[in-house]
Design an enzyme around this catalytic site. Structure first.
Site, PDB file in Angstrom:
ATOM      1  N   ASP A   1      -1.584 -15.276 -28.863  1.00  0.00           N
ATOM      2  CA  ASP A   1      -1.476 -13.800 -28.134  1.00  0.00           C
ATOM      3  C   ASP A   1      -0.934 -12.531 -28.873  1.00  0.00           C
ATOM      4  OD1 ASP A   1       0.842 -15.228 -27.788  1.00  0.00           O
ATOM      5  OD2 ASP A   1       0.801 -14.883 -25.631  1.00  0.00           O
TER       6      ASP A   1
ATOM      7  N   THR B   1       6.979  -7.630 -27.898  1.00  0.00           N
ATOM      8  CA  THR B   1       6.342  -8.531 -26.887  1.00  0.00           C
ATOM      9  C   THR B   1       7.057  -8.947 -25.872  1.00  0.00           C
ATOM     10  OG1 THR B   1       4.924 -10.264 -26.995  1.00  0.00           O
ATOM     11  CG2 THR B   1       6.826 -10.689 -28.267  1.00  0.00           C
TER      12      THR B   1
ATOM     13  N   GLU C   1       2.600  -9.978 -17.828  1.00  0.00           N
ATOM     14  CA  GLU C   1       1.736  -9.440 -18.659  1.00  0.00           C
ATOM     15  C   GLU C   1       0.621  -8.303 -18.184  1.00  0.00           C
ATOM     16  OE1 GLU C   1       2.162 -12.664 -18.841  1.00  0.00           O
ATOM     17  OE2 GLU C   1       3.260 -12.469 -20.932  1.00  0.00           O
TER      18      GLU C   1
ATOM     19  N   ARG D   1      13.608 -12.087 -27.560  1.00  0.00           N
ATOM     20  CA  ARG D   1      14.481 -11.734 -26.531  1.00  0.00           C
ATOM     21  C   ARG D   1      16.063 -11.405 -26.614  1.00  0.00           C
ATOM     22  NH1 ARG D   1      12.769 -16.382 -21.923  1.00  0.00           N
ATOM     23  NH2 ARG D   1      10.668 -16.784 -23.045  1.00  0.00           N
TER      24      ARG D   1
HETATM   25  C1  DMJ Z   1       7.406 -13.495 -23.046  1.00  0.00           C
HETATM   26  O1  DMJ Z   1       8.463 -14.024 -23.544  1.00  0.00           O
HETATM   27  C2  DMJ Z   1       6.821 -12.518 -23.796  1.00  0.00           C
HETATM   28  O2  DMJ Z   1       5.854 -11.592 -23.507  1.00  0.00           O
HETATM   29  C3  DMJ Z   1       5.694 -13.430 -24.958  1.00  0.00           C
HETATM   30  O3  DMJ Z   1       5.092 -12.437 -25.719  1.00  0.00           O
HETATM   31  C4  DMJ Z   1       4.924 -14.273 -24.122  1.00  0.00           C
HETATM   32  N1  DMJ Z   1       5.646 -14.966 -22.991  1.00  0.00           N
HETATM   33  C5  DMJ Z   1       6.646 -14.290 -22.358  1.00  0.00           C
HETATM   34  C6  DMJ Z   1       6.258 -13.653 -20.930  1.00  0.00           C
HETATM   35  O4  DMJ Z   1       5.075 -14.395 -20.250  1.00  0.00           O
END
Ligand code: DMJ
Length: 613
Positions: free
Chosen positions: A364, A604, A513, A234
């Site tokens: 994931d 991500t 997602e 983040r």
């Molecule tokens: C986010 O912080 C990222 O996408 C992470 O990989 C998974 N969880 C959250 C969003 O759901």
């Protein structure tokens, strides 16, 4: 005149003439001509044998609907392998219009493999010359040509930002109902996570507000244990991404400061598997007392970010320390000869720990970063592991519901029962469609001389991506609010038929997602249905999570439109990912979309990191 020649039949005379002329040619010329003829014959036979044969197979497979015509008879524990499909390798076609994909639960169109047009490959502005990187100005100009949907989404971004600014400025998260802020790490997470979204949506004034805060107020000298993964994906990536677009030096300076603190996560006993937490001020890492183990996804999904920092600073140590984890996991796979990994790993010994195998929480993004790291580096073992993992997922974790819908779901393997598929799927799993589509986009055509050879592996990946997206759509569509629960259970044993929500899983955290995958699927396939679904999701968020005074809230119950039980929290990924992907889903500027997909990799958390290969 040679009278004899006149008497000969035509073909014979031509042959003799050719022979005479041939003999008169210099030896070396004759040699080259023979080589050229052999080459032409070889190329022609290759075309006839491989390419044309494949093309003819398209017609056969177009009539096959793998969802409706499989031999499985609905046994959800039996794995289903859709028949291998072929697709025309030449996909330089105009985008399709909405009516070509009218969605219906059992619609053939949706799962058929008819030609997939891609707006990324349309003819009119298909050259990538000029600057490959996206600029602030370019995004701003594009924002002046927004379509109606983008205007609404841009307004939602402003509404979220303004609520945060008014009530929670400088805090990690907004609590929109009680109109205050809350801290997790104490580093203004929402600001760092939102900067690039503001730039992408052309909100330059709002970006400047965030930038001023970074310049004047942001400090990482906080005596707090922060989660290494969350802070990297983040905050570090948010700063780097906004720096790449805006070129504001202060963003890079702050990213280096943060990177120098976060890199201590790797000071673990194993050296290869980082700890979960680090104290930013003391630069000391440790496992939290309640959980000694590290999560697979967390340790393996920070490499894009540290490598990007190495590229920008010419200091290889960030990349080397973080990539040691990827190499270590690769070695473990070689020993295990199993591409599905348990969700926990030990930072003291580096060993995998017996635990659940899942595509959801705690695992994931390991799979996501196998491919995305390959995109960033072209290191071969990453692609190889990715392909083999997807294969294992299809074989071991994938099943379908028994009803006519035959929803495909990706379940879990529990410790306690390693033989069957536990039919639980987190909403988080929906990210996989996007990664699979991205892999298809980059890899399904492989150049061989001047011919483009179709790689069937990636054609199948796209089919899996579309099938999974269909299920994710159901996760939204089957609830009264049109919003997905955090977790769903699939299969015949549940009274609701295909899909069941346990009371403890009824919340929705504004997660990205599904819309993330819609962004990739829409732009890669050109199918309007993906925009339609995105709009449905956006409308449901507007209806059930928007707080009039500013911001949006996570909710506790997606089943009850009359009382969704707001949780009073706006997660930072709402601005970083959900709204960004929605905005980009509706972006009509093909040049920008092409640049994004060709020259960047999305981390991500939806942040943009340039590819350097
Ligand atoms: C986010 O912080 C990222 O996408 C992470 O990989 C998974 N969880 C959250 C969003 O759901």
């Amino acid at each position: 005149m040679d009278l004899n020649t006149e008497k000969l039949p035509n073909f014979k005379s031509s042959f003799l003439l050719f022979k005479r002329k041939w003999k008169r040619l210099p030896k070396f010329l004759r040699f080259y001509l023979i080589v050229a003829i052999i080459f032409i014959i070889f190329t022609f036979s290759y075309y006839v044998l491989f390419i044309a044969t494949k093309k003819s197979l398209i017609r056969i497979d177009e009539n096959v609907d793998p969802l409706l015509n499989n031999d499985n008879n609905g046994d959800s524990n039996q794995n289903i392998h859709p028949p291998s499909q072929f697709i025309e390798h030449n996909i330089m076609l105009p985008p399709q219009n909405s009516n070509s994909d009218n969605f219906d639960n059992t619609n053939k169109e949706f799962v058929s493999t008819k030609k997939l047009p891609s707006i990324l490959l349309d003819g009119d502005d298909n050259d990538d010359d000029g600057d490959k990187m996206i600029t602030n100005e370019e995004l701003f100009i594009a924002s002046k040509k927004q379509n109606e949907q983008q205007k609404l989404i841009q307004e939602a971004i402003q509404h979220s930002w303004n609520g945060y600014r008014k009530y929670a400025w400088g805090k990690d998260m907004l609590k929109p109902i009680t109109q205050k802020g809350s801290n997790w790490f104490g580093i203004g997470l929402t600001i760092l996570d939102s900067l690039d979204t503001l730039l992408i949506a052309g909100l330059n004034d709002e970006f400047k507000q965030g930038l001023e805060w970074v310049k004047n107020d942001l400090t990482f000298d906080v005596n707090e244990n922060v989660n290494c993964f969350e802070t990297t994906i983040r905050a570090l990536a948010g700063l780097m991404s906004a720096y790449h677009i805006s070129k504001e030096k202060i963003l890079l300076e702050k990213a280096i400061d943060l990177g120098d603190r976060l890199i201590h996560c790797f000071d673990s006993q194993s050296k290869t598997v980082p700890f979960s937490d680090v104290n930013l001020k003391k630069k000391m890492a440790k496992a939290p007392s309640y959980m000694p183990e590290s999560s697979l996804s967390e340790v393996s999904s920070v490499q894009l970010e540290f490598r990007d920092l190495s590229y920008e600073t010419n200091d290889k140590s960030y990349e080397e320390k973080s990539f040691a984890t990827s190499k270590h996991i690769h070695d473990l796979i070689q020993q295990r000869k199993n591409y599905l990994l348990p969700m926990y790993i030990n930072p003291y010994t580096g060993n995998l720990m017996t635990s659940t195998i899942t595509m959801g929480a705690r695992a994931d993004s390991y799979y996501e970063y196998l491919y995305k790291q390959y995109l960033q580096t072209k290191i071969e073992f990453l692609l190889d592991d990715y392909i083999r993992s997807i294969d294992a997922i299809e074989n071991r974790l994938t099943s379908r519901t028994k009803s006519k819908l035959k929803l495909l779901y990706i379940g879990e393997i529990l410790n306690t029962d390693q033989q069957s598929i536990h039919p639980k799927m987190d909403h988080l799993v929906c990210f996989l469609s996007g990664t699979l589509a991205l892999g298809y986009y980059h890899e399904h055509l492989q150049p061989f001389y001047r011919l483009q050879i179709v790689n069937e592996t990636f054609i199948n990946h796209l089919k899996l991506a579309e099938d999974l997206a269909r299920t994710c759509h159901y996760m939204y569509n089957l609830t009264e609010t049109g919003l997905s629960p955090e977790i769903g259970y699939f299969g015949q044993d549940y009274q609701d038929g295909d899909f069941y929500i346990k009371p403890r899983d009824t919340h929705n955290l504004l997660r990205p997602e599904f819309v993330e995958s819609l962004f990739f699927l829409y732009h890669i396939t050109g199918k309007q249905i993906y925009r339609d679904w995105g709009l449905q999701v956006f409308n449901a968020f507007q209806k059930y999570t928007r707080i009039n005074t500013g911001g949006y809230t996570t909710i506790n119950d997606v089943r009850h439109p009359k009382n969704v039980k707001p949780k009073d929290k706006m997660e930072s990924f709402w601005l970083a990912e959900t709204l960004k992907y929605l905005y980009l889903l509706f972006m009509d500027d093909h040049k920008i979309i092409r640049k994004l997909l060709n020259n960047y990799v999305f981390n991500t958390e939806g942040h943009l990191l340039p590819r350097r290969v």
